[in-house]
Motif scaffolding. Sequence first.
Motif, PDB file in Angstrom:
ATOM      1  N   GLU A 345       1.033  -1.173   0.029  1.00 13.51           N
ATOM      2  CA  GLU A 345       0.182   0.149  -0.127  1.00 13.51           C
ATOM      3  C   GLU A 345       0.981   1.092   0.136  1.00 13.51           C
ATOM      4  O   GLU A 345       1.804   1.602   1.106  1.00 13.51           O
ATOM      5  N   ASN A 357      -2.595  14.136   5.724  1.00 11.78           N
ATOM      6  CA  ASN A 357      -2.482  12.854   6.629  1.00 11.78           C
ATOM      7  C   ASN A 357      -2.865  11.956   5.780  1.00 11.78           C
ATOM      8  O   ASN A 357      -3.422  11.943   4.494  1.00 11.78           O
ATOM      9  N   GLU A 358      -2.599  10.712   6.102  1.00  6.53           N
ATOM     10  CA  GLU A 358      -3.055   9.383   5.380  1.00  6.53           C
ATOM     11  C   GLU A 358      -4.498   9.350   4.954  1.00  6.53           C
ATOM     12  O   GLU A 358      -4.755   9.067   3.901  1.00  6.53           O
ATOM     13  N   THR A 359      -5.425   9.771   5.621  1.00  8.78           N
ATOM     14  CA  THR A 359      -6.993   9.746   5.533  1.00  8.78           C
ATOM     15  C   THR A 359      -7.183  10.777   4.275  1.00  8.78           C
ATOM     16  O   THR A 359      -7.938  10.129   3.250  1.00  8.78           O
ATOM     17  N   ALA A 360      -6.663  11.628   4.256  1.00  8.61           N
ATOM     18  CA  ALA A 360      -6.943  12.477   3.131  1.00  8.61           C
ATOM     19  C   ALA A 360      -6.276  12.204   1.888  1.00  8.61           C
ATOM     20  O   ALA A 360      -6.813  12.455   0.811  1.00  8.61           O
ATOM     21  N   LYS A 362      -6.384   8.918   1.019  1.00 13.18           N
ATOM     22  CA  LYS A 362      -7.130   8.087   0.526  1.00 13.18           C
ATOM     23  C   LYS A 362      -8.053   8.705  -0.133  1.00 13.18           C
ATOM     24  O   LYS A 362      -8.769   8.237  -0.890  1.00 13.18           O
ATOM     25  N   ALA A 363      -8.634   9.790   0.737  1.00 11.61           N
ATOM     26  CA  ALA A 363      -9.959  10.405   0.022  1.00 11.61           C
ATOM     27  C   ALA A 363      -9.889  10.994  -1.184  1.00 11.61           C
ATOM     28  O   ALA A 363     -10.602  11.080  -2.011  1.00 11.61           O
ATOM     29  N   TYR A 367      -4.052   6.767  -2.625  1.00 10.66           N
ATOM     30  CA  TYR A 367      -3.350   5.693  -1.720  1.00 10.66           C
ATOM     31  C   TYR A 367      -3.675   4.467  -2.685  1.00 10.66           C
ATOM     32  O   TYR A 367      -4.706   3.962  -2.955  1.00 10.66           O
TER      33      TYR A 367
END
Length: 397
Positions: A345, A357-360, A362-363, A367
Amino acid sequence: MAPKKKEEKEKSILFGRFGTSLKIGIVGLPNVGKSTFFNVLTKSQASAENFPFCTIDPNESRVPVPDPRFDFLVDYYEPASKVPAFLYVTDIAGLVKGAHEGAGLGNAFLSHIRACDALFHLMRSFTDGDVTHTEGEVDPVRDLDIIFDELRLKDMDYLEKQISDSEKKVIRNGDKKAKPEFDFLQRIHKYLSEEKKPIRHQEYNAVEMEILNKHLLITAKPIIYLVNLSEKAYIKKKNKWLPKIKEWVDANDPGAIIIPFSASFELKLFEMETDEERAKYLEENATSSNLTKIVTTGFKALQLEYFFTTGKDEVKAWTIQKGTKAPQAAGKIHTDFEKGFIMAEVMKYEDFKEAGNETAVKAAGKYRQQGRNYTVEDGDIILFKFNAGSGLQEKKK
């Protein structure tokens, strides 16, 4: 009829040894500033990055590779452990004219060079009444000729012995399998003798590259030219020898990198007691240290790069060779990661920094899940998934 799939481009074969514990050697004539440069390079980098000074032996050390990406990730995660990439550096004793025939340290010196995978060629371009020059007057262009001829002649001596041994197999014993190597070694010996150029500038097919990498010839190693200036000349960015050095490099080693620096300047900077004092000195003289450029250029010359693993426990740069596939990169962390590789990943550092950040990431759809054919790129942030035999495991190192 369906169109044929385009054949994948053949992976280029790199000069030299395969691996990640590769090292770069510092070569030059005696009294040109090699040891001062080596000591400042290793100690100042270790001090600046707050890593323990690691001396492998008195003449070999490892230097953290400065990287603002690594610094950003450390600041973001505030990990318990931080491990950068390292450049392994060897200080090789001064070479003198006739070294290939045994003068000075002779063969011992040249065997140390053969054990390195790239070279910093350091030359002196300033006069100093307290430091004599082995050739009398300071003339870095003459010094370039001396060093290059010694390295070239040593390769020729080595090849002559190899050709002689190979000749016995081919001519006397009729070994047809040995003939391609015999013919090729004769060809590159002739090139070194007649063209007087490094063999790394020739083009070779895959079979020839394998032969070259078996013999690890000195003139196959990449060279970075370091011009040691006086402190005054470095600050003023003026020296009469620089244009002449560039002219020599363009003619004899086209495309090679030249980096001016000053060992005395770097030593003075290192010995200052505080960062504020260093910053003030640099600002007053409108200049900067060139050590970071030297270290990063040396690392790249070894055809190395690195990916990051991140988290609160540790931020680490994992050194790999350019062109490494994801399973082999995973194997740098643990062999089980390679054996049971499922996917990687991957986030690009630039995407992570921009998103925050990682969440952003992915959004934003950046990612990626990559398979075993993915070629890892420099600066990738990776989480490997692998099968340990009893279900899916996730592991961050």
